[in-house]
Scaffold this motif. Sequence first.
Motif, mmCIF file in Angstrom:
data_model
loop_
_atom_site.group_PDB
_atom_site.id
_atom_site.type_symbol
_atom_site.label_atom_id
_atom_site.label_comp_id
_atom_site.label_asym_id
_atom_site.label_seq_id
_atom_site.Cartn_x
_atom_site.Cartn_y
_atom_site.Cartn_z
ATOM 1 N N THR A 47 3.564 7.626 18.153
ATOM 2 C CA THR A 47 3.724 6.360 17.317
ATOM 3 C C THR A 47 4.787 5.394 18.275
ATOM 4 N N ALA A 83 3.677 0.099 7.382
ATOM 5 C CA ALA A 83 4.030 0.965 8.521
ATOM 6 C C ALA A 83 4.101 2.542 7.753
ATOM 7 N N ILE A 84 4.985 2.349 6.221
ATOM 8 C CA ILE A 84 5.451 3.552 5.734
ATOM 9 C C ILE A 84 4.341 4.352 4.987
ATOM 10 N N LEU A 87 0.314 3.306 8.023
ATOM 11 C CA LEU A 87 0.344 4.082 9.091
ATOM 12 C C LEU A 87 0.992 5.382 9.357
ATOM 13 N N MET A 88 2.101 5.522 8.705
ATOM 14 C CA MET A 88 2.929 6.792 9.011
ATOM 15 C C MET A 88 1.915 7.827 8.144
ATOM 16 N N TYR A 175 -3.852 1.685 4.571
ATOM 17 C CA TYR A 175 -3.743 0.972 5.911
ATOM 18 C C TYR A 175 -4.628 -0.061 5.861
ATOM 19 N N THR A 196 3.415 0.083 14.084
ATOM 20 C CA THR A 196 3.277 1.331 14.717
ATOM 21 C C THR A 196 4.874 1.619 15.298
ATOM 22 N N ALA A 199 6.866 3.005 12.432
ATOM 23 C CA ALA A 199 6.571 4.336 12.086
ATOM 24 C C ALA A 199 7.195 5.232 13.062
ATOM 25 N N PHE A 203 9.413 8.447 12.359
ATOM 26 C CA PHE A 203 9.274 9.554 12.635
ATOM 27 C C PHE A 203 10.196 10.358 13.496
#
Length: 303
Positions: A47, A83-84, A87-88, A175, A196, A199, A203
Amino acid sequence: MNNYRRVSRGILLAALASGSWGISGTVLQLISQNLAIPAPWMLSMRTFSAGVLLLAISLVLYGKKTFAIFADKRSALSVITYAIFGLMANLLTFYYAIQTGNASMATILQYLAPLFIVLGSVVRGQRPIRSDVLAFVIALVWVVLCITRGDFAHLAIPLVSLLWGIGSGITAAFYVVLPRKANETNPPLVVLGWGTMIAGILFNLYHPFWVNPPHVTVTLVGSVATVVLFGTAIPFGLLLEAIHFAPSDVVSIMDAVQPIVTTILSVIFFSLNLNWVEALGIVIVIIAIYILQRGRQRLAYRE
């Protein structure tokens, strides 16, 4: 260029984008199973690298507009939640679905995202149209066929893989839905880039990619680079270009190429044993999503 050639070019580009995601999913199986790369490190590396690449491209294409997304509170909140929870969550569930099962099944389960979007609208009180119900029933038939391989007394994949795969389909729906507000006033590439990157930062707060990295080999570097390029920059760029030539409804139907490519590559490189029941199941789910999308498109045209 006449209209037929324009649409044909758009279809080809969309198919290449979908096939690129299919390649990425197959390589993820190599990384997660054959190379035994832990999910926290891979997700942090993937990511963050993809976020840097996408934002760099956004800066070249849009300049200062890349940062305008945070000038509006609603757009900023949209990209952060995307994002959370989009994506994540999707990258995490998809990776574990592959690691505990296989790329083919994980990709097909993620491909059910449109059905979860419709199911969510029904829960909120929206009445389903006839094609929604038909698509949902067909998809359920596929799920039963694929997870049992025709033997209804046993599961063909581990239960944990099935649960991760269903989670991947649900988060894939998030998403799609969550960034809509941000996409209204910002280029999709910018939204994807910031989603991204956010994320990637989160991460890395959990597991920085420079802490306890796996042994670096040519295979690992090539595999990670393939996932970053074929799973983000290349397909999204192709998709943006495809929309210039073909209608979005036509482009969206080409999503069916992804599970087909992943399944074929899994059979070739991972010796996936695919019986006729599973093959039939894959065809069934593609038909189900096609029915769903066409029904929704007709409804939109009537409105």
